[in-house]
Enzyme design. Structure first.
Site, mmCIF file in Angstrom:
data_model
loop_
_atom_site.group_PDB
_atom_site.id
_atom_site.type_symbol
_atom_site.label_atom_id
_atom_site.label_comp_id
_atom_site.label_asym_id
_atom_site.label_seq_id
_atom_site.Cartn_x
_atom_site.Cartn_y
_atom_site.Cartn_z
ATOM 1 N N CYS A 1 0.828 -1.213 0.000
ATOM 2 C CA CYS A 1 0.000 0.000 0.000
ATOM 3 C C CYS A 1 0.866 1.268 0.000
ATOM 4 O O CYS A 1 1.882 1.341 0.680
ATOM 5 C CB CYS A 1 -0.936 -0.012 1.203
ATOM 6 S SG CYS A 1 -2.107 1.365 1.177
ATOM 7 N N CYS B 1 0.078 4.836 7.022
ATOM 8 C CA CYS B 1 -0.610 4.604 8.309
ATOM 9 C C CYS B 1 0.359 3.893 9.271
ATOM 10 O O CYS B 1 0.813 2.775 8.989
ATOM 11 C CB CYS B 1 -1.867 3.779 8.076
ATOM 12 S SG CYS B 1 -2.909 4.459 6.755
ATOM 13 N N CYS C 1 0.207 0.066 10.310
ATOM 14 C CA CYS C 1 -0.244 -0.942 9.342
ATOM 15 C C CYS C 1 0.869 -1.814 8.771
ATOM 16 O O CYS C 1 1.878 -1.323 8.263
ATOM 17 C CB CYS C 1 -0.989 -0.262 8.204
ATOM 18 S SG CYS C 1 -1.788 -1.456 7.110
ATOM 19 N N CYS D 1 -16.511 -9.861 5.010
ATOM 20 C CA CYS D 1 -15.874 -8.557 4.772
ATOM 21 C C CYS D 1 -14.588 -8.751 3.983
ATOM 22 O O CYS D 1 -13.701 -9.492 4.417
ATOM 23 C CB CYS D 1 -15.504 -7.878 6.087
ATOM 24 S SG CYS D 1 -16.867 -7.744 7.225
ATOM 25 N N CYS E 1 -19.533 -6.807 3.011
ATOM 26 C CA CYS E 1 -18.850 -5.585 3.444
ATOM 27 C C CYS E 1 -17.520 -5.540 2.697
ATOM 28 O O CYS E 1 -16.896 -6.593 2.491
ATOM 29 C CB CYS E 1 -18.607 -5.639 4.955
ATOM 30 S SG CYS E 1 -17.688 -4.202 5.581
ATOM 31 N N ARG F 1 -18.310 -3.306 17.441
ATOM 32 C CA ARG F 1 -17.543 -4.548 17.225
ATOM 33 C C ARG F 1 -16.228 -4.538 17.990
ATOM 34 O O ARG F 1 -15.404 -3.631 17.831
ATOM 35 C CB ARG F 1 -17.274 -4.773 15.735
ATOM 36 C CG ARG F 1 -16.514 -6.091 15.478
ATOM 37 C CD ARG F 1 -16.392 -6.439 14.000
ATOM 38 N NE ARG F 1 -17.688 -6.422 13.365
ATOM 39 C CZ ARG F 1 -18.002 -5.666 12.320
ATOM 40 N NH1 ARG F 1 -17.101 -4.890 11.774
ATOM 41 N NH2 ARG F 1 -19.201 -5.687 11.810
HETATM 42 N N1 SAM Z 1 -6.852 0.328 3.022
HETATM 43 C C1 SAM Z 1 -8.144 0.437 3.564
HETATM 44 C C2 SAM Z 1 -8.257 1.548 4.584
HETATM 45 O O1 SAM Z 1 -7.261 2.001 5.102
HETATM 46 O O2 SAM Z 1 -9.390 1.969 4.846
HETATM 47 C C3 SAM Z 1 -8.696 -0.849 4.137
HETATM 48 C C4 SAM Z 1 -7.829 -1.760 4.970
HETATM 49 S S1 SAM Z 1 -7.232 -1.105 6.518
HETATM 50 C C5 SAM Z 1 -6.067 -2.357 6.936
HETATM 51 C C6 SAM Z 1 -8.623 -1.311 7.626
HETATM 52 C C7 SAM Z 1 -8.480 -0.883 9.062
HETATM 53 O O3 SAM Z 1 -7.833 -1.894 9.805
HETATM 54 C C8 SAM Z 1 -7.684 0.359 9.375
HETATM 55 O O4 SAM Z 1 -8.396 1.540 9.134
HETATM 56 C C9 SAM Z 1 -7.403 0.175 10.855
HETATM 57 O O5 SAM Z 1 -8.428 0.757 11.635
HETATM 58 C C10 SAM Z 1 -7.402 -1.348 11.029
HETATM 59 N N2 SAM Z 1 -6.034 -1.832 11.320
HETATM 60 C C11 SAM Z 1 -5.038 -1.999 10.431
HETATM 61 N N3 SAM Z 1 -3.914 -2.437 11.033
HETATM 62 C C12 SAM Z 1 -4.205 -2.538 12.351
HETATM 63 C C13 SAM Z 1 -3.435 -2.926 13.486
HETATM 64 N N4 SAM Z 1 -2.156 -3.269 13.394
HETATM 65 N N5 SAM Z 1 -4.053 -2.947 14.696
HETATM 66 C C14 SAM Z 1 -5.350 -2.587 14.798
HETATM 67 N N6 SAM Z 1 -6.111 -2.200 13.746
HETATM 68 C C15 SAM Z 1 -5.550 -2.172 12.543
HETATM 69 FE FE1 SF4 Z 2 -2.985 1.213 3.292
HETATM 70 FE FE2 SF4 Z 2 -2.919 0.022 5.667
HETATM 71 FE FE3 SF4 Z 2 -3.400 2.646 5.493
HETATM 72 FE FE4 SF4 Z 2 -5.280 0.907 4.626
HETATM 73 S S1 SF4 Z 2 -4.556 1.149 6.736
HETATM 74 S S2 SF4 Z 2 -4.561 2.782 3.602
HETATM 75 S S3 SF4 Z 2 -3.951 -0.738 3.861
HETATM 76 S S4 SF4 Z 2 -1.484 1.579 4.905
#
Ligand code: SAM
Ligand code: SF4
Ligand code: DTB
Length: 329
Positions: free
Chosen positions: A69, A73, A76, A113, A144, A276
């Site tokens: 990606c 974030c 992530c 989802c 979802c 959730r």
């Molecule tokens: N890329 C898309 C986005 O950012 O909306 C969808 C996937 S993203 C991985 C979905 C959500 O997963 C993130 O917004 C975050 O809230 C949650 N998430 C991701 N990594 C996480 C982590 N290490 N611990 C807890 N929640 C996490």
């Molecule tokens: Fe990309 Fe992870 Fe951010 Fe979703 S949460 S936009 S997968 S970096």
């Protein structure tokens, strides 16, 4: 019965004639400050006015496009810029999605989802995802997807394919957001939620606790979610799963009771939403999970994997439900 101490009004006027109720950060901070037993009692009251307190909704997750990606974030595993060991994969073929959805249905999930590690979907990708949605919906599961930020018209295409929910988390308080993500803005996320709502798709939006934010930041996140008009139908509250290689790998974990308080605040401020208990459940004891349900959480991710990290085995969840007398919906 002793009255619950109320430094400020804890419940805005939610009568049908009232204009959309607006929560303030001070009101939600006051909820956080209640003695835990009073807070749980209040959350249970609200929960029982709106739901059967012994029923839990179960959604199964599948990462249909993992890793690589562009976004930054800080939590992530899928951000290309961090060395997390997550391999970049192509969009999953439809037959593999069907097999996973069938397995989820057979295990008793009511919603499937599908997540993609994108900043947002390209039109050619969206065409493949809409095919997945049509197929999964046709199998009798609620659908979802979480695909990142949407461009004009994309939400309508998703709706047309039969999408029930779009997940897009605010993640954290607008004022803390810049310390977590810089490649897109909190306002961009609100904009996507508006497009989802406008298209007639149900909104799934929540956040992450334990990223080094303050209690005030947590209260502000809850306020930003609760004051969406209407609030999201589904509110995932994630406990940070620390990922080696990300900037948040070593953030001190949040106290379990503080996490429980956050769920209770979500329940009280969003009485009719499904709240959730999301990421981080694998690291929790059965007893802490039970407290989360007592605080008003009535939905979980079900199945042994989230997107890239682990989740309790379905059999462990079945056993926990049995021990707690919980029923799936
Ligand atoms: N890329 C898309 C986005 O950012 O909306 C969808 C996937 S993203 C991985 C979905 C959500 O997963 C993130 O917004 C975050 O809230 C949650 N998430 C991701 N990594 C996480 C982590 N290490 N611990 C807890 N929640 C996490
Ligand atoms: Fe990309 Fe992870 Fe951010 Fe979703 S949460 S936009 S997968 S970096
Ligand atoms: C949400 O709020 N939590 C889910 C889902 N929406 C997409 C994702 C949790 C991801 C946890 C880290 C991982 O497995 O990569």
């Amino acid at each position: 019965m002793n009255a619950i101490p109320q430094a400020v009004t804890l419940t805005p006027d939610r009568s049908p004639t009232a204009s959309a109720p607006r929560w303030t950060v001070a009101e939600v901070e006051a909820l956080y400050q209640l003695p835990l037993m009073d807070l749980l009692y209040r959350a249970q009251q609200v929960h029982r006015e709106n739901f059967n307190a012994n029923e839990i909704q179960r959604s199964t997750l599948l990462s249909v496009k993992t890793g690589g990606c562009s976004e930054d974030c800080g939590y992530c595993s899928q951000a290309a810029r961090y060395s997390t060991g997550t391999e970049r994969e192509a969009l999953m073929p439809l037959d593999e999605v069907i097999a996973a959805a069938q397995a989820a249905k057979d295990k008793g999930a009511s919603r499937f989802c599908m997540g993609a590690a994108w900043r947002g979907p390209k039109d050619k990708d969206l065409a493949k995802v809409t095919e997945m949605i049509r197929t999964v919906k046709g199998m009798g599961l609620q659908t979802c997807v979480t695909l990142g930020m949407l461009k004009d018209g994309q939400a309508d295409e998703l709706k047309e394919a039969g999408l029930d929910y779009y997940n897009h988390n605010l993640d954290t308080d607008a004022s803390f957001y810049g310390q977590v993500i810089t490649t897109h803005k909190h306002a961009d996320r609100i904009d996507t939620l508006g497009q989802v709502r406008e298209a007639g798709i149900k909104v799934c939006s929540g956040g992450i606790i334990g990223m080094g934010e303050s209690r005030r930041n947590r209260a502000a996140l809850i306020v930003q979610l609760a004051n969406l008009n209407p609030p999201p139908e589904s509110v995932p509250i994630n406990n940070l799963v620390p990922i080696a290689g990300t900037p948040m790998a070593n953030v001190a974990p949040v106290d379990g009771f503080e996490f429980v308080r956050t769920l209770a605040a979500a329940r009280i401020t969003m009485p009719t939403s499904f709240v959730r208990l999301s990421a981080g459940r694998q690291e929790m004891s059965d007893e802490l999970q039970a407290l989360c349900f007592l605080a008003g959480a009535n939905s979980i991710f079900y199945g042994d994997k989230l997107l890239t990290t682990g989740n309790p085995e379905a059999d462990r969840d079945e056993a926990l439900f049995e021990r707690l007398g919980l029923r799936p919906i």
